[in-house]
Scaffold this motif. Structure first.
Motif, PDB file in Angstrom:
ATOM      1  N   ARG A 182       0.770  -1.244   0.000  1.00  0.00           N
ATOM      2  CA  ARG A 182       0.000   0.000   0.000  1.00  0.00           C
ATOM      3  C   ARG A 182       0.798   1.289   0.000  1.00  0.00           C
ATOM      4  O   ARG A 182       0.271   2.334  -0.386  1.00  0.00           O
ATOM      5  CB  ARG A 182      -0.866   0.049   1.257  1.00  0.00           C
ATOM      6  CG  ARG A 182      -1.886  -1.018   1.346  1.00  0.00           C
ATOM      7  CD  ARG A 182      -2.631  -0.833   2.630  1.00  0.00           C
ATOM      8  NE  ARG A 182      -3.754  -1.725   2.693  1.00  0.00           N
ATOM      9  CZ  ARG A 182      -4.555  -1.799   3.703  1.00  0.00           C
ATOM     10  NH1 ARG A 182      -4.364  -1.032   4.753  1.00  0.00           N
ATOM     11  NH2 ARG A 182      -5.553  -2.649   3.693  1.00  0.00           N
ATOM     12  N   ALA A 183       2.016   1.267   0.545  1.00  0.00           N
ATOM     13  CA  ALA A 183       2.736   2.531   0.732  1.00  0.00           C
ATOM     14  C   ALA A 183       4.223   2.354   0.449  1.00  0.00           C
ATOM     15  O   ALA A 183       4.794   1.299   0.712  1.00  0.00           O
ATOM     16  CB  ALA A 183       2.542   3.037   2.166  1.00  0.00           C
ATOM     17  N   ALA A 184       4.835   3.404  -0.060  1.00  0.00           N
ATOM     18  CA  ALA A 184       6.267   3.397  -0.359  1.00  0.00           C
ATOM     19  C   ALA A 184       7.060   3.665   0.919  1.00  0.00           C
ATOM     20  O   ALA A 184       6.662   4.470   1.759  1.00  0.00           O
ATOM     21  CB  ALA A 184       6.585   4.460  -1.400  1.00  0.00           C
ATOM     22  N   THR A 185       8.197   2.977   1.040  1.00  0.00           N
ATOM     23  CA  THR A 185       9.077   3.158   2.191  1.00  0.00           C
ATOM     24  C   THR A 185      10.468   3.512   1.680  1.00  0.00           C
ATOM     25  O   THR A 185      11.086   2.718   0.965  1.00  0.00           O
ATOM     26  CB  THR A 185       9.155   1.865   3.034  1.00  0.00           C
ATOM     27  OG1 THR A 185       7.828   1.459   3.373  1.00  0.00           O
ATOM     28  CG2 THR A 185       9.970   2.096   4.288  1.00  0.00           C
ATOM     29  N   PRO A 186      10.984   4.691   2.042  1.00  0.00           N
ATOM     30  CA  PRO A 186      12.296   5.099   1.546  1.00  0.00           C
ATOM     31  C   PRO A 186      13.451   4.396   2.276  1.00  0.00           C
ATOM     32  O   PRO A 186      13.274   3.844   3.370  1.00  0.00           O
ATOM     33  CB  PRO A 186      12.323   6.600   1.825  1.00  0.00           C
ATOM     34  CG  PRO A 186      11.379   6.800   2.965  1.00  0.00           C
ATOM     35  CD  PRO A 186      10.344   5.732   2.835  1.00  0.00           C
ATOM     36  N   VAL A 187      14.607   4.437   1.655  1.00  0.00           N
ATOM     37  CA  VAL A 187      15.837   3.914   2.247  1.00  0.00           C
ATOM     38  C   VAL A 187      16.061   4.609   3.596  1.00  0.00           C
ATOM     39  O   VAL A 187      15.831   5.810   3.744  1.00  0.00           O
ATOM     40  CB  VAL A 187      17.035   4.142   1.297  1.00  0.00           C
ATOM     41  CG1 VAL A 187      18.359   3.824   1.990  1.00  0.00           C
ATOM     42  CG2 VAL A 187      16.869   3.309   0.025  1.00  0.00           C
ATOM     43  N   GLY A 188      16.484   3.806   4.586  1.00  0.00           N
ATOM     44  CA  GLY A 188      16.777   4.339   5.907  1.00  0.00           C
ATOM     45  C   GLY A 188      15.667   4.118   6.919  1.00  0.00           C
ATOM     46  O   GLY A 188      15.907   4.138   8.124  1.00  0.00           O
ATOM     47  N   ARG A 189      14.446   3.902   6.456  1.00  0.00           N
ATOM     48  CA  ARG A 189      13.323   3.655   7.371  1.00  0.00           C
ATOM     49  C   ARG A 189      13.347   2.186   7.825  1.00  0.00           C
ATOM     50  O   ARG A 189      13.839   1.328   7.107  1.00  0.00           O
ATOM     51  CB  ARG A 189      11.979   3.946   6.695  1.00  0.00           C
ATOM     52  CG  ARG A 189      11.770   5.381   6.291  1.00  0.00           C
ATOM     53  CD  ARG A 189      11.491   6.288   7.442  1.00  0.00           C
ATOM     54  NE  ARG A 189      10.254   5.851   8.130  1.00  0.00           N
ATOM     55  CZ  ARG A 189       9.740   6.465   9.161  1.00  0.00           C
ATOM     56  NH1 ARG A 189      10.332   7.525   9.673  1.00  0.00           N
ATOM     57  NH2 ARG A 189       8.623   6.028   9.713  1.00  0.00           N
ATOM     58  N   THR A 190      12.787   1.926   8.989  1.00  0.00           N
ATOM     59  CA  THR A 190      12.691   0.555   9.495  1.00  0.00           C
ATOM     60  C   THR A 190      11.242   0.109   9.434  1.00  0.00           C
ATOM     61  O   THR A 190      10.353   0.811   9.914  1.00  0.00           O
ATOM     62  CB  THR A 190      13.208   0.465  10.948  1.00  0.00           C
ATOM     63  OG1 THR A 190      14.590   0.844  10.950  1.00  0.00           O
ATOM     64  CG2 THR A 190      13.086  -0.948  11.494  1.00  0.00           C
ATOM     65  N   VAL A 191      11.034  -1.061   8.810  1.00  0.00           N
ATOM     66  CA  VAL A 191       9.707  -1.646   8.729  1.00  0.00           C
ATOM     67  C   VAL A 191       9.672  -2.905   9.594  1.00  0.00           C
ATOM     68  O   VAL A 191      10.704  -3.542   9.822  1.00  0.00           O
ATOM     69  CB  VAL A 191       9.285  -1.976   7.276  1.00  0.00           C
ATOM     70  CG1 VAL A 191       9.103  -0.711   6.469  1.00  0.00           C
ATOM     71  CG2 VAL A 191      10.285  -2.895   6.609  1.00  0.00           C
ATOM     72  N   THR A 192       8.483  -3.229  10.065  1.00  0.00           N
ATOM     73  CA  THR A 192       8.294  -4.423  10.893  1.00  0.00           C
ATOM     74  C   THR A 192       7.231  -5.292  10.255  1.00  0.00           C
ATOM     75  O   THR A 192       6.130  -4.815   9.958  1.00  0.00           O
ATOM     76  CB  THR A 192       7.851  -4.032  12.318  1.00  0.00           C
ATOM     77  OG1 THR A 192       8.824  -3.159  12.884  1.00  0.00           O
ATOM     78  CG2 THR A 192       7.702  -5.271  13.192  1.00  0.00           C
ATOM     79  N   ALA A 193       7.578  -6.560  10.045  1.00  0.00           N
ATOM     80  CA  ALA A 193       6.614  -7.528   9.529  1.00  0.00           C
ATOM     81  C   ALA A 193       6.116  -8.367  10.686  1.00  0.00           C
ATOM     82  O   ALA A 193       6.916  -8.890  11.476  1.00  0.00           O
ATOM     83  CB  ALA A 193       7.257  -8.424   8.480  1.00  0.00           C
ATOM     84  N   GLY A 194       4.821  -8.487  10.788  1.00  0.00           N
ATOM     85  CA  GLY A 194       4.210  -9.339  11.800  1.00  0.00           C
ATOM     86  C   GLY A 194       3.399 -10.421  11.132  1.00  0.00           C
ATOM     87  O   GLY A 194       2.745 -10.178  10.122  1.00  0.00           O
ATOM     88  N   ALA A 195       3.490 -11.622  11.687  1.00  0.00           N
ATOM     89  CA  ALA A 195       2.707 -12.749  11.176  1.00  0.00           C
ATOM     90  C   ALA A 195       1.947 -13.373  12.328  1.00  0.00           C
ATOM     91  O   ALA A 195       2.480 -13.515  13.431  1.00  0.00           O
ATOM     92  CB  ALA A 195       3.623 -13.785  10.533  1.00  0.00           C
ATOM     93  N   ARG A 196       0.691 -13.736  12.047  1.00  0.00           N
ATOM     94  CA  ARG A 196      -0.131 -14.439  13.038  1.00  0.00           C
ATOM     95  C   ARG A 196      -0.753 -15.644  12.367  1.00  0.00           C
ATOM     96  O   ARG A 196      -1.391 -15.521  11.312  1.00  0.00           O
ATOM     97  CB  ARG A 196      -1.234 -13.531  13.577  1.00  0.00           C
ATOM     98  CG  ARG A 196      -2.070 -14.192  14.684  1.00  0.00           C
ATOM     99  CD  ARG A 196      -3.175 -13.290  15.192  1.00  0.00           C
ATOM    100  NE  ARG A 196      -4.245 -13.121  14.217  1.00  0.00           N
ATOM    101  CZ  ARG A 196      -5.205 -14.028  13.989  1.00  0.00           C
ATOM    102  NH1 ARG A 196      -5.226 -15.161  14.660  1.00  0.00           N
ATOM    103  NH2 ARG A 196      -6.137 -13.796  13.095  1.00  0.00           N
ATOM    104  N   LEU A 197      -0.542 -16.801  12.960  1.00  0.00           N
ATOM    105  CA  LEU A 197      -1.149 -18.019  12.429  1.00  0.00           C
ATOM    106  C   LEU A 197      -2.645 -17.962  12.701  1.00  0.00           C
ATOM    107  O   LEU A 197      -3.078 -17.990  13.854  1.00  0.00           O
ATOM    108  CB  LEU A 197      -0.513 -19.259  13.079  1.00  0.00           C
ATOM    109  CG  LEU A 197      -1.016 -20.612  12.595  1.00  0.00           C
ATOM    110  CD1 LEU A 197      -0.898 -20.762  11.080  1.00  0.00           C
ATOM    111  CD2 LEU A 197      -0.266 -21.730  13.309  1.00  0.00           C
TER     112      LEU A 197
END
Length: 134
Positions: A75-90
């Motif tokens: 959905r959204a662009a993330t520039p170099v240097g930013r930190t993203v977090t992926a979460g998964a739920r079974l």
């Protein structure tokens, strides 16, 4: 009718993985576009890594999971240097099939979300079959 063995996994398992975006993670670098922002293939890989992490502590010996289906909305662009977090739920267990809900965020913003389906397999047999197929 043969009964399915009980799964070592139960709905509710979760994991989170972080990534600080580098030039190597951009759409330009991974070949999915020509802009210097987090590429969709890296978003997907991060989401899948979170699903693998969610099952890691309960993984039976000599087993692994493999991805079989993905539905992801980036959905959204993330520039170099930013930190993203992926979460998964079974979310659901159906025999050997595991359905995860995944979300990738940049702070409070949802960057991507979707579902990843994985299947529990015998690692050795899976690799042997793949080797014979090529």
């Amino acid at each position: 009718m043969q009964e399915q063995p009980e799964s070592p996994f139960a709905p509710g398992l979760t994991a989170r993985i972080e990534l600080t975006v580098t030039d190597a993670d951009t759409a330009q670098a991974v070949g999915s576009g020509d802009v210097p922002v987090l590429g969709t293939p890296r978003v997907l890989a991060l989401a899948e890594a979170a699903t693998v992490a969610a099952t890691a502590i309960r993984m039976p010996p000599d087993s692994t999971t493999v991805g079989v289906r993905v539905e992801l909305e980036h959905r959204a662009a993330t520039p170099v240097g930013r930190t993203v977090t992926a979460g998964a739920r079974l979310a659901k267990v159906d025999g050997r099939r595991l359905l995860f809900e995944v979300t990738v965020t940049d702070g409070d913003e949802v960057v991507a979300e979707g579902r990843v389906e994985r299947v529990l397999v015998d690692r050795r047999r899976f690799v042997e079959r793949a080797s014979r197929a090529s």
